[in-house]
Scaffold this motif. Structure first.
Motif, short mmCIF file in Angstrom:
data_model
loop_
_atom_site.label_atom_id
_atom_site.label_comp_id
_atom_site.label_asym_id
_atom_site.label_seq_id
_atom_site.Cartn_x
_atom_site.Cartn_y
_atom_site.Cartn_z
N LEU A 171 0.84 -1.22 0.06
CA LEU A 171 0.01 -0.07 0.06
C LEU A 171 0.88 1.30 0.00
O LEU A 171 0.64 2.14 -0.58
CB LEU A 171 -0.92 0.18 1.19
CG LEU A 171 -2.05 1.14 1.42
CD1 LEU A 171 -2.91 1.40 0.11
CD2 LEU A 171 -2.71 1.01 2.66
N ALA A 172 2.00 1.17 0.95
CA ALA A 172 2.76 2.26 0.67
C ALA A 172 3.47 2.76 -0.38
O ALA A 172 3.44 3.76 -0.95
CB ALA A 172 3.94 2.23 1.81
N VAL A 173 3.85 1.57 -1.54
CA VAL A 173 4.47 1.93 -2.65
C VAL A 173 3.39 2.45 -3.57
O VAL A 173 3.55 3.47 -4.06
CB VAL A 173 4.86 0.52 -3.21
CG1 VAL A 173 5.44 0.85 -4.81
CG2 VAL A 173 6.06 0.14 -2.53
N LEU A 174 2.04 1.88 -3.77
CA LEU A 174 0.96 2.33 -4.62
C LEU A 174 0.76 3.73 -4.14
O LEU A 174 0.67 4.60 -5.01
CB LEU A 174 -0.24 1.44 -4.53
CG LEU A 174 0.05 0.08 -5.03
CD1 LEU A 174 -1.43 -0.67 -4.77
CD2 LEU A 174 0.27 0.17 -6.42
N THR A 175 0.53 4.04 -2.81
CA THR A 175 0.21 5.41 -2.47
C THR A 175 1.54 6.50 -2.84
O THR A 175 1.16 7.49 -3.38
CB THR A 175 0.06 5.49 -0.90
OG1 THR A 175 -1.16 4.43 -0.62
CG2 THR A 175 -0.43 7.01 -0.49
#
Length: 215
Positions: free
Chosen positions: A41-45
């Protein structure tokens, strides 16, 4: 409880990306391996926040305080994020993980290019507990309205050939098939090697600039 359909507000990009991540687990496991949901999720965000306006084109569906669906559109004129920003966004994956993401992403992430004055509608994701209630339909219509108000003239969507419910949805929305895209590697890795490209001019019923919302 009623469903509220509205554009995403600044700071809600993580909410949108969580819905996408949860709806396509096989894809993101292939791209990022067995890393935790928080890391993915951190990467996508981070990638979304590389954009000039991170929430531009995002429409969210909410039931009470919970986000239960999302769709987003992109435009041909949207500038690419600086390379340095994209590399930084991938940092939680480490060097080898980032390389994996980039190489596999080029092989399996499939997009459709809209006409000059059109948008590409993508990332439709609905919480499993809320599917079948017309939320995807309402999200796409609101996305079309937003794009039409911004001066765009058509919407293009891409549907994997085996995805029967999505084919039914775009037909109900008034889209027509204009092309097919084949991706051999994606077919091998994910079982989705053929995609149907659909397009609709705004103003064509249903949807478009004058259609009443259904949610």
């Amino acid at each position: 409880m009623s469903v509220q359909i509205a554009p995403a507000q600044p700071g809600e990009e993580e909410v949108a990306e969580r819905l996408v991540l949860e709806s396509f687990p096989q894809l993101f496991t292939l791209l990022m391996g067995s890393r935790s949901t928080a890391t993915k999720l951190a990467v996508l965000t981070n990638l979304r926040r590389c954009r000039q306006d991170p929430t531009a084109g995002i429409v969210l569906a909410r039931v009470g305080a919970d986000a239960v669906g999302v769709v987003a559109y992109e435009t041909p004129a949207e500038p690419s994020a600086p390379l340095r920003s994209r590399v930084t966004a991938l940092r939680p994956l480490g060097v080898l993980g980032a390389l994996r993401f980039i190489v596999l992403g080029r092989l399996i992430i499939t997009v459709a290019t809209p006409p000059e004055h059109g948008v590409y509608m993508r990332n439709a994701a609905i919480d499993p507990a809320h599917r079948g209630g017309g939320i995807a339909y309402a999200l796409v219509i609101e996305g079309e309205r937003m794009a039409a108000r911004a001066g765009y003239q058509s919407s293009t969507v891409l549907v994997a050939a085996p995805n029967v419910p999505s084919h039914r949805l775009v037909a109900k929305l008034g889209y027509t098939e204009v092309d097919r895209i084949r991706r051999w590697w994606r077919g091998v890795l994910l079982g989705e090697g053929t995609f149907v490209v659909y397009r609709k001019a705004f103003g064509d019923a249903p949807g478009g600039q004058d259609e009443e919302g259904s949610q």
